[in-house]
Design a protein around this motif. Structure first.
Motif, short mmCIF file in Angstrom:
data_model
loop_
_atom_site.label_atom_id
_atom_site.label_comp_id
_atom_site.label_asym_id
_atom_site.label_seq_id
_atom_site.Cartn_x
_atom_site.Cartn_y
_atom_site.Cartn_z
N PHE A 99 0.80 -1.23 0.00
CA PHE A 99 0.00 0.00 0.00
C PHE A 99 0.83 1.27 0.00
CE2 PHE A 99 -2.59 -3.22 2.33
CZ PHE A 99 -3.60 -3.37 1.38
N GLY A 100 2.16 1.15 -0.13
CA GLY A 100 3.01 2.32 -0.20
C GLY A 100 3.11 3.09 1.10
N LEU A 101 3.23 2.34 2.22
CA LEU A 101 3.29 2.95 3.54
C LEU A 101 4.66 2.76 4.17
CD1 LEU A 101 -0.13 1.57 4.82
CD2 LEU A 101 0.30 3.89 3.98
N ASP A 102 4.87 3.40 5.30
CA ASP A 102 6.09 3.19 6.07
C ASP A 102 5.88 2.00 7.00
OD1 ASP A 102 7.56 3.85 8.86
OD2 ASP A 102 8.75 4.59 7.17
N ALA A 103 6.81 1.06 7.00
CA ALA A 103 6.65 -0.16 7.78
C ALA A 103 6.53 0.12 9.27
CB ALA A 103 7.82 -1.11 7.52
N GLN A 104 7.25 1.10 9.77
CA GLN A 104 7.16 1.43 11.19
C GLN A 104 5.78 1.96 11.54
OE1 GLN A 104 10.32 3.86 12.73
NE2 GLN A 104 9.24 4.31 14.65
N VAL A 105 5.22 2.76 10.67
CA VAL A 105 3.88 3.31 10.89
C VAL A 105 2.86 2.17 10.92
CG1 VAL A 105 2.05 4.73 9.88
CG2 VAL A 105 4.41 5.56 9.92
N VAL A 106 3.01 1.21 10.01
CA VAL A 106 2.10 0.07 9.98
C VAL A 106 2.23 -0.74 11.28
CG1 VAL A 106 1.43 -2.06 8.81
CG2 VAL A 106 2.17 -0.08 7.48
N GLY A 107 3.46 -0.96 11.70
CA GLY A 107 3.68 -1.71 12.93
C GLY A 107 3.04 -1.04 14.13
N GLU A 108 3.16 0.27 14.21
CA GLU A 108 2.54 1.01 15.31
C GLU A 108 1.03 0.93 15.24
OE1 GLU A 108 4.24 4.84 14.79
OE2 GLU A 108 6.15 4.33 15.73
N ALA A 109 0.48 0.95 14.03
CA ALA A 109 -0.97 0.84 13.87
C ALA A 109 -1.47 -0.54 14.27
CB ALA A 109 -1.36 1.15 12.43
N LEU A 110 -0.72 -1.58 13.92
CA LEU A 110 -1.09 -2.94 14.31
C LEU A 110 -1.13 -3.07 15.83
CD1 LEU A 110 1.02 -5.01 11.77
CD2 LEU A 110 -1.47 -5.11 11.98
N ALA A 111 -0.12 -2.55 16.49
CA ALA A 111 -0.07 -2.63 17.95
C ALA A 111 -1.20 -1.83 18.58
CB ALA A 111 1.28 -2.12 18.45
N ALA A 112 -1.46 -0.64 18.06
CA ALA A 112 -2.51 0.21 18.62
C ALA A 112 -3.88 -0.39 18.41
CB ALA A 112 -2.44 1.60 17.98
N GLN A 113 -4.10 -1.01 17.26
CA GLN A 113 -5.40 -1.61 16.98
C GLN A 113 -5.68 -2.79 17.90
OE1 GLN A 113 -7.82 -0.51 15.32
NE2 GLN A 113 -9.18 -2.27 15.42
N TRP A 114 -4.67 -3.64 18.12
CA TRP A 114 -4.88 -4.78 19.02
C TRP A 114 -5.12 -4.29 20.44
CZ3 TRP A 114 -6.69 -9.29 19.12
CH2 TRP A 114 -6.52 -10.11 20.25
N GLN A 115 -4.39 -3.28 20.86
CA GLN A 115 -4.58 -2.73 22.20
C GLN A 115 -5.99 -2.18 22.37
OE1 GLN A 115 -2.41 -3.02 24.64
NE2 GLN A 115 -3.78 -2.03 26.12
N ALA A 116 -6.48 -1.53 21.35
CA ALA A 116 -7.82 -0.93 21.41
C ALA A 116 -8.91 -1.99 21.48
CB ALA A 116 -8.04 -0.03 20.20
N ARG A 117 -8.64 -3.15 20.88
CA ARG A 117 -9.67 -4.19 20.78
C ARG A 117 -9.38 -5.41 21.66
NH1 ARG A 117 -14.69 -4.26 18.52
NH2 ARG A 117 -14.85 -2.96 16.66
N ALA A 118 -8.38 -5.32 22.52
CA ALA A 118 -7.86 -6.49 23.23
C ALA A 118 -8.91 -7.29 23.98
CB ALA A 118 -6.75 -6.06 24.19
#
Length: 228
Positions: free
Chosen positions: A43-62
């Protein structure tokens, strides 16, 4: 792999009941990194940004999945999860399905060291094997992804039962499904409250700590073979 020597199990025990996460399986952080790199390239994104989004999403829905009861409800949960995740990344909703299909929940899991070896040996000793996990309805799919499903007689997700460990109802459901009495079961879990609840019901129980930090716990799944 050479087969370890077989020994008869305790005459009192008829089954071993395992937790899943951090007991027979673990979440591999390397897969999160792989998912971030994949999404960055796709998707043409920064890998670190994606990683942070993955972590934040799981935390939000844990803990937002505890009231799910069916596979259909879980499917809706993951679709919403994917839409929220891609929203965090500024991607269109159409990307959610592709992301979740490429990296579904079970892809992040790996079997712990010796898991298949231990379950095979327990089967050889004539013991029934159960898995009781505080998890979503898709427990069968996750055990298939771990290549352990063929060695498990009973797999129960507490979401489906409607009672989560350490609630006594979760254990009662597992005992009934296994067809055993409490004193005929060894229960293995990574949370002390779940282990204590099992003991209060009359089960033998062992705490497992794969990080090796708790001196009262076993630190390797293969140690279970010394307890039966």
């Amino acid at each position: 792999m050479s087969r370890m020597a077989s020994f008869p199990s305790s005459p009192r025990l008829r089954a071993v009941l395992f937790d899943r996460d951090d007991t027979i399986a673990y979440t591999d952080p390397q897969v999160y990194r792989e998912a971030a790199v994949w999404a960055a390239g796709r998707f043409g994104l920064d890998a670190q940004v994606v990683g942070e989004a993955l972590a934040a999403q799981w935390q939000a829905r844990a803990l937002s999945w505890w009231d799910l009861r069916t596979h259909e409800e879980e499917a809706d949960f993951w679709m919403t999860y994917g839409l929220e995740l891609t929203g965090r990344l500024g991607l269109p909703g159409s990307a959610a399905t592709e992301f979740m299909e490429a990296y579904p929940y079970e892809r992040y899991m790996k079997p712990v060291a010796g898991a298949r070896e231990v379950l095979e040996e327990l089967r050889t000793r004539g013991l029934r094997i159960g898995v009781l996990s505080n998890t979503l309805p898709s427990i069968d799919r996750t055990l298939q992804a771990l290549d352990l499903h063929d060695l498990v007689d009973v797999a129960l997700a507490t979401c489906v039962i409607g009672a989560h460990k350490p609630d006594a109802g979760a254990y009662a459901h597992a005992l009934e499904a296994l067809g055993v009495s409490p004193h005929e079961v060894l229960f293995v879990d990574d949370r002390i409250e779940n282990v204590e609840a099992a003991r209060q019901l009359g089960m033998e129980a062992a705490l497992i700590d794969l990080r090796g930090q708790d001196p009262q716990a076993i630190h390797d799944l293969r140690a279970v073979l010394e307890l039966v």
